[in-house]
Design a protein around this motif. Structure first.
Motif, PDB file in Angstrom:
ATOM      1  N   ASN A  16       0.825  -1.214   0.000  1.00 50.60           N
ATOM      2  CA  ASN A  16       0.000   0.000   0.000  1.00 50.60           C
ATOM      3  C   ASN A  16       0.858   1.261   0.000  1.00 50.60           C
ATOM      4  N   ASP A  17       1.952   1.254   0.747  1.00 47.47           N
ATOM      5  CA  ASP A  17       2.858   2.407   0.790  1.00 47.47           C
ATOM      6  C   ASP A  17       3.431   2.702  -0.595  1.00 47.47           C
ATOM      7  N   ILE A  18       3.785   1.656  -1.317  1.00 44.56           N
ATOM      8  CA  ILE A  18       4.377   1.821  -2.647  1.00 44.56           C
ATOM      9  C   ILE A  18       3.390   2.482  -3.601  1.00 44.56           C
ATOM     10  N   ILE A  19       2.172   1.956  -3.651  1.00 47.04           N
ATOM     11  CA  ILE A  19       1.174   2.508  -4.571  1.00 47.04           C
ATOM     12  C   ILE A  19       0.863   3.953  -4.208  1.00 47.04           C
ATOM     13  N   ARG A  20       0.663   4.227  -2.919  1.00 48.26           N
ATOM     14  CA  ARG A  20       0.347   5.587  -2.480  1.00 48.26           C
ATOM     15  C   ARG A  20       1.464   6.562  -2.844  1.00 48.26           C
ATOM     16  N   THR A  21       2.696   6.159  -2.615  1.00 50.00           N
ATOM     17  CA  THR A  21       3.830   7.039  -2.885  1.00 50.00           C
ATOM     18  C   THR A  21       4.010   7.266  -4.381  1.00 50.00           C
ATOM     19  N   ALA A  22       3.799   6.240  -5.186  1.00 47.28           N
ATOM     20  CA  ALA A  22       3.893   6.398  -6.637  1.00 47.28           C
ATOM     21  C   ALA A  22       2.861   7.400  -7.138  1.00 47.28           C
ATOM     22  N   VAL A  23       1.627   7.286  -6.635  1.00 46.67           N
ATOM     23  CA  VAL A  23       0.564   8.216  -7.045  1.00 46.67           C
ATOM     24  C   VAL A  23       0.940   9.651  -6.668  1.00 46.67           C
ATOM     25  N   GLU A  24       1.523   9.824  -5.488  1.00 47.90           N
ATOM     26  CA  GLU A  24       1.922  11.161  -5.036  1.00 47.90           C
ATOM     27  C   GLU A  24       3.010  11.762  -5.921  1.00 47.90           C
ATOM     28  N   ASN A  25       3.733  10.921  -6.674  1.00 47.63           N
ATOM     29  CA  ASN A  25       4.852  11.402  -7.480  1.00 47.63           C
ATOM     30  C   ASN A  25       4.603  11.334  -8.986  1.00 47.63           C
ATOM     31  N   VAL A  26       3.359  11.149  -9.382  1.00 52.44           N
ATOM     32  CA  VAL A  26       3.015  11.220 -10.801  1.00 52.44           C
ATOM     33  C   VAL A  26       3.150  12.675 -11.259  1.00 52.44           C
ATOM     34  N   PRO A  27       3.822  12.933 -12.379  1.00 52.00           N
ATOM     35  CA  PRO A  27       3.910  14.307 -12.891  1.00 52.00           C
ATOM     36  C   PRO A  27       2.522  14.922 -13.062  1.00 52.00           C
ATOM     37  N   LYS A  28       2.404  16.206 -12.774  1.00 50.73           N
ATOM     38  CA  LYS A  28       1.098  16.877 -12.766  1.00 50.73           C
ATOM     39  C   LYS A  28       0.317  16.681 -14.056  1.00 50.73           C
ATOM     40  N   GLU A  29       1.021  16.683 -15.191  1.00 48.01           N
ATOM     41  CA  GLU A  29       0.318  16.587 -16.475  1.00 48.01           C
ATOM     42  C   GLU A  29      -0.338  15.230 -16.700  1.00 48.01           C
ATOM     43  N   TYR A  30       0.028  14.222 -15.870  1.00 51.31           N
ATOM     44  CA  TYR A  30      -0.554  12.885 -16.048  1.00 51.31           C
ATOM     45  C   TYR A  30      -1.397  12.446 -14.852  1.00 51.31           C
ATOM     46  N   LEU A  31      -1.661  13.347 -13.922  1.00 53.10           N
ATOM     47  CA  LEU A  31      -2.389  12.965 -12.709  1.00 53.10           C
ATOM     48  C   LEU A  31      -3.749  12.344 -13.014  1.00 53.10           C
ATOM     49  N   LYS A  32      -4.479  12.900 -13.958  1.00 52.94           N
ATOM     50  CA  LYS A  32      -5.827  12.406 -14.248  1.00 52.94           C
ATOM     51  C   LYS A  32      -5.823  11.203 -15.180  1.00 52.94           C
ATOM     52  N   ALA A  33      -4.709  10.973 -15.861  1.00 48.84           N
ATOM     53  CA  ALA A  33      -4.640   9.845 -16.800  1.00 48.84           C
ATOM     54  C   ALA A  33      -3.206   9.333 -16.878  1.00 48.84           C
ATOM     55  N   PRO A  34      -2.714   8.686 -15.816  1.00 42.64           N
ATOM     56  CA  PRO A  34      -1.305   8.252 -15.806  1.00 42.64           C
ATOM     57  C   PRO A  34      -0.966   7.252 -16.893  1.00 42.64           C
ATOM     58  N   TRP A  35      -1.973   6.543 -17.424  1.00 39.09           N
ATOM     59  CA  TRP A  35      -1.724   5.549 -18.469  1.00 39.09           C
ATOM     60  C   TRP A  35      -1.323   6.196 -19.793  1.00 39.09           C
ATOM     61  N   TYR A  36      -1.478   7.534 -19.903  1.00 36.94           N
ATOM     62  CA  TYR A  36      -1.069   8.238 -21.116  1.00 36.94           C
ATOM     63  C   TYR A  36       0.379   8.718 -21.055  1.00 36.94           C
ATOM     64  N   CYS A  37       1.088   8.412 -20.003  1.00 38.54           N
ATOM     65  CA  CYS A  37       2.492   8.796 -19.909  1.00 38.54           C
ATOM     66  C   CYS A  37       3.256   8.186 -21.096  1.00 38.54           C
ATOM     67  N   PRO A  38       4.012   8.989 -21.841  1.00 39.21           N
ATOM     68  CA  PRO A  38       4.734   8.460 -23.004  1.00 39.21           C
ATOM     69  C   PRO A  38       5.660   7.299 -22.633  1.00 39.21           C
ATOM     70  N   GLY A  39       5.616   6.260 -23.448  1.00 41.67           N
ATOM     71  CA  GLY A  39       6.513   5.127 -23.251  1.00 41.67           C
ATOM     72  C   GLY A  39       5.932   3.964 -22.465  1.00 41.67           C
ATOM     73  N   LEU A  40       4.730   4.113 -21.881  1.00 40.57           N
ATOM     74  CA  LEU A  40       4.151   2.995 -21.114  1.00 40.57           C
ATOM     75  C   LEU A  40       3.652   1.881 -22.022  1.00 40.57           C
ATOM     76  N   ASN A  41       3.100   2.258 -23.202  1.00 45.30           N
ATOM     77  CA  ASN A  41       2.604   1.267 -24.159  1.00 45.30           C
ATOM     78  C   ASN A  41       1.622   0.304 -23.496  1.00 45.30           C
ATOM     79  N   HIS A  42       0.646   0.878 -22.816  1.00 44.91           N
ATOM     80  CA  HIS A  42      -0.393   0.094 -22.127  1.00 44.91           C
ATOM     81  C   HIS A  42       0.174  -0.862 -21.092  1.00 44.91           C
ATOM     82  N   GLY A  43       1.282  -0.471 -20.471  1.00 47.78           N
ATOM     83  CA  GLY A  43       1.860  -1.275 -19.399  1.00 47.78           C
ATOM     84  C   GLY A  43       2.754  -2.408 -19.851  1.00 47.78           C
TER      85      GLY A  43
END
Length: 204
Positions: A16-43
Motif C-alpha cells: 500500500n505504501d508503494i502505490i500511495r507514494t507512486a501516485v503522489e509522485n506522478v507528474p502533474k500533467e498525467y495525474l488524471k490519466a497516468p496511463w497516457y504517460c509516453p513510453g508505457l505502451n499500455h503497461g
C-alpha cells in the motif's frame, strides 16, 4: 519530494505504501490519466525513467493488487516450515515480492525469508525493485538483482538472457506476475531451469 525520498519514511515498507507514494509522485500533467504517460505502451513497455515508474503504478497498481490477492489467497503458508526464498520473474518494481512479504509477515513467517532474487530487464525498474524490497524486508534478508531477460523463443534475440538459477534455501517461492502469457518467453526452457534444482518449489 521524490519517490525515493518519500519511501524511506516507511519501516517496514508495504504494498500500500508503494502505490500511495507512486501516485503522489506522478507528474502533474498525467495525474488524471497516468496511463497516457509516453513510453508505457499500455503497461507492456520496458520502463526507462522515474515518471514512467510512478505512472505505471498509478495506472495499474490496483489491478496488480486484485491479481495478487486472488493468486496468493490459496497459498499454503502452513507449509513454510523452514527457511525460504523468493524469485520474482520479470519483477518490474518488485510489487509482487512486497505483496508476498506482506503476507509472510501477516502469517508470522517473515523470519523464515532469507533471500529475494529480482529478475528484470529494465535497469531503472530493477533499481526501484531493489529499493522497495529492501525496505520491505530490512537488513537481514539478502536481495539479489539480476538484470536479464527471460529465455526467449526468438532465436535472433540478442539481449542478455537468464541462463541459470542459484537457489540456496530448501523452499523457493516463484512469483510470475504478468509473465507467463507473453508469447516470446520460452516456457520449456524456464521449466527446465526450475526443475533442475532439488528443492521444494511453490509457484504463484
Amino acid at each position: 519530494m521524490s519517490y525515493i525520498d518519500r519511501i524511506q519514511a516507511y519501516s517496514p515498507l508495504t504494498f500500500n505504501d508503494i502505490i500511495r507514494t507512486a501516485v503522489e509522485n506522478v507528474p502533474k500533467e498525467y495525474l488524471k490519466a497516468p496511463w497516457y504517460c509516453p513510453g508505457l505502451n499500455h503497461g507492456t513497455a520496458t520502463l526507462e525513467n522515474e515518471a514512467q515508474l510512478c505512472c505505471y503504478l498509478a495506472a495499474y497498481g490496483e489491478m496488480h493488487r486484485g491479481k495478487l490477492e486472488c493468486a496468493i489467497s490459496q497459498f499454503p503458508f502452513r507449509n513454510i516450515d523452514t527457511d525460504c526464498e523468493i524469485i520474482d520473474w520479470g519483477c518490474g518494481q518488485g510489487i509482487a515480492s512486497v505483496y508476498m512479504i506482506d503476507q509472510l509477515r501477516r502469517n508470522g513467517l517473515i523470519g523464515k525469508l532469507q533471500k529475494v532474487t529480482l529478475i528484470e530487464p529494465s535497469p531503472v525498474a530493477l533499481e526501484r525493485a531493489k529499493l522497495n524490497v529492501s525496505l520491505a524486508v530490512g537488513e537481514n534478508v539478502f536481495v539479489e538483482k539480476v538484470n536479464n531477460y527471460l529465455p526467449s523463443t526468438n532465436k535472433d534475440f540478442d539481449g542478455p538472457v537468464l541462463t541459470g538459477l542459484h537457489i540456496e534455501e530448501q523452499i523457493c517461492i516463484h512469483l510470475f506476475s504478468n509473465i507467463l502469457d507473453i508469447a516470446a518467453i520460452d516456457l520449456k526452457e524456464l521449466a527446465l531451469m526450475v526443475s533442475s534444482t532439488g528443492y521444494r518449489h511453490y509457484f504463484v
